[in-house]
Write an enzyme that holds these catalytic residues in place. Structure first.
Site, PDB file in Angstrom:
ATOM      1  N   ASP A  67      70.353  41.489  30.527  1.00  0.00           N
ATOM      2  CA  ASP A  67      69.041  41.081  30.023  1.00  0.00           C
ATOM      3  C   ASP A  67      67.902  41.658  30.877  1.00  0.00           C
ATOM      4  O   ASP A  67      67.907  41.479  32.101  1.00  0.00           O
ATOM      5  CB  ASP A  67      68.994  39.540  30.051  1.00  0.00           C
ATOM      6  CG  ASP A  67      68.101  38.973  28.983  1.00  0.00           C
ATOM      7  OD1 ASP A  67      67.139  39.647  28.585  1.00  0.00           O
ATOM      8  OD2 ASP A  67      68.366  37.827  28.553  1.00  0.00           O
ATOM      9  N   ASP A  68      66.954  42.319  30.237  1.00  0.00           N
ATOM     10  CA  ASP A  68      65.754  42.826  30.942  1.00  0.00           C
ATOM     11  C   ASP A  68      66.084  43.782  32.090  1.00  0.00           C
ATOM     12  O   ASP A  68      65.381  43.817  33.108  1.00  0.00           O
ATOM     13  CB  ASP A  68      64.912  41.653  31.503  1.00  0.00           C
ATOM     14  CG  ASP A  68      64.232  40.841  30.419  1.00  0.00           C
ATOM     15  OD1 ASP A  68      64.358  41.197  29.231  1.00  0.00           O
ATOM     16  OD2 ASP A  68      63.566  39.839  30.754  1.00  0.00           O
ATOM     17  N   CYS A  85      64.030  41.013  23.485  1.00  0.00           N
ATOM     18  CA  CYS A  85      65.312  40.321  23.433  1.00  0.00           C
ATOM     19  C   CYS A  85      66.068  40.132  22.121  1.00  0.00           C
ATOM     20  O   CYS A  85      67.021  40.828  21.812  1.00  0.00           O
ATOM     21  CB  CYS A  85      65.014  38.962  24.040  1.00  0.00           C
ATOM     22  SG  CYS A  85      66.460  38.094  24.452  1.00  0.00           S
ATOM     23  N   HIS A  99      70.583  33.227  21.529  1.00  0.00           N
ATOM     24  CA  HIS A  99      69.217  33.569  21.103  1.00  0.00           C
ATOM     25  C   HIS A  99      69.139  34.110  19.676  1.00  0.00           C
ATOM     26  O   HIS A  99      68.303  34.973  19.365  1.00  0.00           O
ATOM     27  CB  HIS A  99      68.588  34.590  22.086  1.00  0.00           C
ATOM     28  CG  HIS A  99      67.100  34.416  22.232  1.00  0.00           C
ATOM     29  ND1 HIS A  99      66.286  35.376  22.778  1.00  0.00           N
ATOM     30  CD2 HIS A  99      66.296  33.395  21.880  1.00  0.00           C
ATOM     31  CE1 HIS A  99      65.036  34.965  22.772  1.00  0.00           C
ATOM     32  NE2 HIS A  99      65.022  33.756  22.235  1.00  0.00           N
ATOM     33  N   HIS A 141      67.287  38.198  33.626  1.00  0.00           N
ATOM     34  CA  HIS A 141      66.160  37.549  32.954  1.00  0.00           C
ATOM     35  C   HIS A 141      65.593  36.397  33.789  1.00  0.00           C
ATOM     36  O   HIS A 141      66.335  35.728  34.503  1.00  0.00           O
ATOM     37  CB  HIS A 141      66.653  37.018  31.605  1.00  0.00           C
ATOM     38  CG  HIS A 141      65.587  36.558  30.664  1.00  0.00           C
ATOM     39  ND1 HIS A 141      65.006  35.315  30.756  1.00  0.00           N
ATOM     40  CD2 HIS A 141      65.012  37.163  29.610  1.00  0.00           C
ATOM     41  CE1 HIS A 141      64.115  35.186  29.788  1.00  0.00           C
ATOM     42  NE2 HIS A 141      64.090  36.292  29.079  1.00  0.00           N
ATOM     43  N   ASP A 159      69.242  45.004  27.068  1.00  0.00           N
ATOM     44  CA  ASP A 159      68.705  44.646  25.739  1.00  0.00           C
ATOM     45  C   ASP A 159      67.315  45.228  25.535  1.00  0.00           C
ATOM     46  O   ASP A 159      66.852  45.374  24.411  1.00  0.00           O
ATOM     47  CB  ASP A 159      68.699  43.120  25.538  1.00  0.00           C
ATOM     48  CG  ASP A 159      67.738  42.397  26.476  1.00  0.00           C
ATOM     49  OD1 ASP A 159      67.433  42.912  27.578  1.00  0.00           O
ATOM     50  OD2 ASP A 159      67.283  41.298  26.100  1.00  0.00           O
ATOM     51  N   ASN A 160      66.634  45.535  26.639  1.00  0.00           N
ATOM     52  CA  ASN A 160      65.306  46.167  26.610  1.00  0.00           C
ATOM     53  C   ASN A 160      65.013  46.589  28.053  1.00  0.00           C
ATOM     54  O   ASN A 160      65.800  46.305  28.957  1.00  0.00           O
ATOM     55  CB  ASN A 160      64.218  45.218  26.060  1.00  0.00           C
ATOM     56  CG  ASN A 160      64.230  43.834  26.680  1.00  0.00           C
ATOM     57  OD1 ASN A 160      64.547  42.850  26.020  1.00  0.00           O
ATOM     58  ND2 ASN A 160      63.915  43.742  27.973  1.00  0.00           N
ATOM     59  N   LYS A 170      59.436  46.520  29.359  1.00  0.00           N
ATOM     60  CA  LYS A 170      59.722  45.501  28.346  1.00  0.00           C
ATOM     61  C   LYS A 170      58.459  45.148  27.570  1.00  0.00           C
ATOM     62  O   LYS A 170      57.378  45.093  28.167  1.00  0.00           O
ATOM     63  CB  LYS A 170      60.245  44.260  29.073  1.00  0.00           C
ATOM     64  CG  LYS A 170      60.544  43.095  28.180  1.00  0.00           C
ATOM     65  CD  LYS A 170      60.948  41.865  28.963  1.00  0.00           C
ATOM     66  CE  LYS A 170      61.266  40.738  27.985  1.00  0.00           C
ATOM     67  NZ  LYS A 170      61.651  39.495  28.623  1.00  0.00           N
TER      68      LYS A 170
END
Ligand code: NAG
Ligand code: NAG
Ligand code: NAG
Ligand code: NAG
Length: 378
Positions: A31-32, A70, A124, A208, A267-268, A284
């Site tokens: 994540d991130d 996300c 999510h 994240h 994811d980004n 992001k």
């Protein structure tokens, strides 16, 4: 052409028959995660497992595209649609919505081929109605959380605890969440019969916010006076590396690795200051490459040995894994029907093998302008 196809198909059938088992498929989503926040792009990061998986045993995907934040990236992977054909919102804090229920998610597809399907980590994709839960979208088991973020130690968000085993609350207060994933993964892999094909979706909470890391990983890094959170992100990457390394070790110990394809992606892009997307512009939440061109690589015994230690410039979108996984599992990836866009993903196995590194997409739309703050496009 027809003759070539026929010859190719029968060759494939023979090749598949000699392998005699459907490949294990593992998808790790970090994540991130910044484009440069890995040791093979920045020696200030400690990530020995990612390093070896990508640069010794795997192939770096230098042109791998995702959505700028996300939930849409996750929806794109799970449904095989470009984000603007799945959804571009993050599930709002209220409203009975989730990822389009008409779309067949990848675990449900793989189940039709006999796969055991597990998810550990962050969902999510909606949870206000039971039909939106992972176990009702094709996963045999789910452990982890359903929202977008929470305290890594108490699993609290606002005033509720969000940690679940399937559809029951599973409080893990006091244990850093990526460590609870290791406990859950250990059970799943220990209980798995290696003669059954295995699908694991591992969307980690790291790196994240909230920015929290266990001391044993924090202590690997110096305090940073320019950006105090930088050190925490570095440590959080090392935790993600540790969890991924654990999964790989278990797959190897169980003799499953030689028939496994593992995909690791962000994811980004990373956030400004604490994350690094060098040399890409943006971060992001932007459509610049720093937001949408993700750190990604593939590894595992299924990858042809002459591709290991290399990188490819072939363009891949996160939606492509749906079609590719279906192809590898011998399942029809078609999911057209009423009330949904058809699948956009293309089979990228030829890019991975080097047979043809040119994308089959005429274009890869990254998304349309969408007002994140309104979150109304449900
Ligand atoms: C977690 O544990 C701490 C320390 O025991 C306690 O103060 C806190 O209330 C607990 N939180 C939850 C959500 O149970
Ligand atoms: C993960 O970290 C723990 C704690 O530092 C360590 O004991 C373990 O060996 C690490 N696992 C891997 C696979 O590196
Ligand atoms: C401190 O953080 C900044 C901003 O992320 C980064 O450019 C710099 O390299 C970091 N310094 C150290 C010593 O890690
Ligand atoms: C799902 O399909 C039904 C029937 O075609 C349609 O009415 C509904 O709007 C679709 N749901 C979504 C979220 O698009």
């Amino acid at each position: 052409m027809a003759l070539f196809k026929l010859v190719f198909l029968s060759f494939f059938a023979i090749a598949a028959a000699t392998v005699n088992a459907k490949p294990n498929l593992v998808f790790v989503l970090v994540d991130d995660w910044g484009f440069a926040d890995v040791s093979f792009r920045n020696p200030a990061i400690s990530s020995p497992h990612f390093e070896s998986l990508a640069t010794k045993e795997g192939l770096i995907l230098d042109r791998h595209y995702v959505f700028k934040y996300c939930s849409p990236s996750r929806a794109s992977f799970l449904t095989g649609r470009f984000p603007h054909h799945a959804h571009q919102w993050n599930p709002p804090q209220s409203g009975l919505v989730g990822a389009n229920i008409n779309m067949t998610m990848i675990p449900a597809k793989l189940k039709t081929a006999g796969y055991k399907t597990h998810m550990v980590g962050k969902w999510h994709e909606g949870f206000y109605l039971k039909k939106f839960l992972p176990i009702n979208r094709g996963f045999d088991t789910m452990s982890g959380f359903l929202g977008g973020g929470e305290d890594h130690m108490t699993q609290e968000i606002i005033c509720a605890v969000d940690y679940w085993k399937n559809d029951a609350i599973d409080t893990r207060n006091g244990t850093y969440d990526d460590y609870t994933y290791v406990e859950d993964l250990s059970k799943i892999l220990t209980n798995h019969d290696p003669s059954d094909p295995f699908f694991l979706y591992l969307p980690l909470h790291n790196v994240h916010a909230p920015l929290q890391a266990p001391d044993e990983f924090l202590n690997l890094y110096p305090v940073n006076s320019t950006c105090s959170d930088r050190r925490t992100i570095q440590a959080m990457v090392s935790v993600a590396d540790n969890v991924t390394g654990f999964v790989v070790k278990m797959l190897k110990d169980k003799g499953m690795w030689d028939n496994t394809l593992i995909v690791v992606s962000a994811d980004n892009g990373g956030a400004p200051c604490e994350g690094s997307n060098y040399p890409l512009k943006g971060s992001k939440m932007t459509f610049y490459e720093g937001g949408v061109r993700s750190l990604a690589f593939v590894s595992g015994g299924l990858l042809p040995s002459d591709r290991r230690g290399k990188k490819t410039e072939g363009f891949i979108h996160i939606a492509d894994w749906y079609t590719t996984f279906c192809q590898l599992a011998g399942v029809d990836s078609d999911d057209s029907g009423a009330g949904k866009f058809p699948v956009d993903g293309m089979n990228v196995w030829p890019i991975l093998t080097g047979e043809n590194e040119k994308t089959q997409h005429e274009q890869i739309p990254l998304g349309y302008h969408f007002d994140f703050s309104s979150n109304s496009n449900t």
